[in-house]
Design a protein around this motif. Structure first.
Motif, mmCIF file in Angstrom:
data_model
loop_
_atom_site.group_PDB
_atom_site.id
_atom_site.type_symbol
_atom_site.label_atom_id
_atom_site.label_comp_id
_atom_site.label_asym_id
_atom_site.label_seq_id
_atom_site.Cartn_x
_atom_site.Cartn_y
_atom_site.Cartn_z
ATOM 1 N N SER A 73 15.502 -13.541 14.233
ATOM 2 C CA SER A 73 14.550 -14.613 14.558
ATOM 3 C C SER A 73 13.982 -15.205 13.283
ATOM 4 N N TYR A 74 13.825 -16.485 13.274
ATOM 5 C CA TYR A 74 13.256 -17.223 12.128
ATOM 6 C C TYR A 74 14.074 -17.067 10.853
ATOM 7 N N GLY B 274 12.073 -18.642 17.980
ATOM 8 C CA GLY B 274 12.608 -18.612 16.621
ATOM 9 C C GLY B 274 14.085 -18.239 16.604
ATOM 10 N N ILE C 9 9.419 -24.975 13.130
ATOM 11 C CA ILE C 9 9.592 -23.657 13.762
ATOM 12 C C ILE C 9 8.671 -22.642 13.079
ATOM 13 N N SER C 10 8.631 -22.669 11.753
ATOM 14 C CA SER C 10 7.793 -21.697 11.020
ATOM 15 C C SER C 10 6.328 -21.866 11.387
#
Ligand code: FPP
Ligand code: MG
Length: 345
Positions: free
Chosen positions: A176-177, A257, A280-281
């Motif tokens: 994720s991320y 994410g 997204i962050s």
């Protein structure tokens, strides 16, 4: 975010130059598998009964929103090339559907999803603890069915596939991320979480009809390729899908994410990549900040590229069936590969 969805030209390409008529495809499936599908449904009903009222309430909620039954259909069609023992086949078909349903229940808990197939998820409606237990219950019932088959190898293959799905799901979470996620890592994850089960559905059908090892491998490869295509399109629909058709809210993956193939392609874009990373962050998933993603200049290229990749896998799936005799099961399996690309739900 939803309002822009319909402004995007549908870039989904038919796999073999012809659009698959979905209604007609399901009618042909009914014609070919009718009684077997009916028996599978009966078994699914019998194996989702509990004497404990609260468990039954959860099971009823799940049965109220049935899926496409794609995995049992794949298993039954893959057994359509040589005579097979229907007693075992139906049990295996019901078992793979139960495994799939259990995995979606657990996936919704992990993803904290609120809606699936147009209804509240179990976790949203009844809480995480109840949902985990209902998933475990279905999972246990699946293996009870497999035990009744008494086929050691079948049991081993399906148990292993479930382990692989868990590995895929945890790997996806672990990524994720991760905006550096490569296409190769993404493909490895979707093999594990989605394609591994489709692979084993097809090889199980072929096994139960006693096909030779090399034929069995062809069915395995068909299921694997189909699984890749299926998941890539699922990831495209997370961005461009119509929630009233998919039955789930758009943007789930982004909120989690989860870096999917169309997102990987957007991230590679010099103009939009860093902007998407920022959004997204920052965890700002308001419709205003995500609308940019749905602008044709941002998303059309990445979506078309992802669909092209899915089409490659779908063609690969069809190729795997090339050497088999023409029969209704084969043409339906070929058309399922086309349908997976054009599906809207
Ligand atoms: C949906 O993917 C989820 C999967 C394909 C597999 C989930 C697997 C597990 C939770 C582990 C196995 C567990 C059991 C009990 C068998 P997605 O999140 O991309 O699709 P979605 O948009 O439909 O949620
Ligand atoms: Mg999910």
């Amino acid at each position: 975010m939803d309002k822009l969805v319909h402004e995007i030209n549908n870039p989904l390409l038919p796999v073999a130059g012809a659009t698959i008529d979905e209604q007609q495809l399901w009618s042909r499936i009914q014609e070919t598998l009718g009684p077997k599908l009916l028996e599978t449904e009966e078994l699914l009903h019998d194996f989702t009964l509990s004497n404990v009222p609260i468990m039954q309430e959860l099971l009823d909620h799940i049965s109220g929103s049935r899926g496409k039954r794609l995995r049992p259909i794949l298993l039954l069609l893959s057994a359509g090339f040589k005579p097979a023992n229907d007693y075992l086949l139906i049990k295996a078909a019901a078992a793979v559907e139960l495994i799939h349903t259990a995995s979606l229940i657990h996936d919704d808990i992990i993803d904290e999803s609120s809606e699936r197939r147009g209804r509240a998820t179990l976790n949203a409606g009844f809480g995480n603890s109840s949902a985990v237990l209902a998933g475990d219950f279905l999972f246990a019932r699946a293996f009870e069915l497999l035990a009744l088959c008494g086929d050691f190898e079948l049991n081993k293959l399906l148990t292993r596939a479930v382990g692989t799905m868990c590995e895929g799901e945890i790997e996806q979470r672990n990524c994720s991320y991760n905006f550096q996620l490569t296409e190769e890592q993404y493909l490895r994850n979707i093999y594990r979480k989605t394609a591994a089960l489709m692979e084993v559905c097809c090889s199980s059908g072929a096994r139960l009809s006693k096909l030779e090892d090399n034929a069995l491998q062809q069915f395995e490869a068909y299921g694997r390729n189909l699984g890749y295509a299926f998941q890539i399109i699922d990831d495209v629909l997370d961005i461009t899908g119509d929630p009233s058709v998919t039955g789930k809210p758009v943007g789930n993956d982004l909120r989690e994410g989860t870096v999917t193939l169309p997102v990987i392609y957007v991230l590679q874009d010099p103009q939009w990549g860093s902007y998407l990373e920022e959004v997204i962050s920052a965890g700002d998933f308001s419709s205003r900040s995500l609308d940019f993603l749905l602008q044709p200049s941002c998303i059309e290229g990445p979506v078309a590229k992802a669909v092209e990749k899915a089409a490659l896998y779908a063609r690969g799936a069809r190729e795997c069936l090339r050497d088999f005799e023409n029969n209704p099961s084969k043409t339906i399996l070929e058309d399922i590969a086309g349908y997976v690309l054009q599906r809207k739900r």
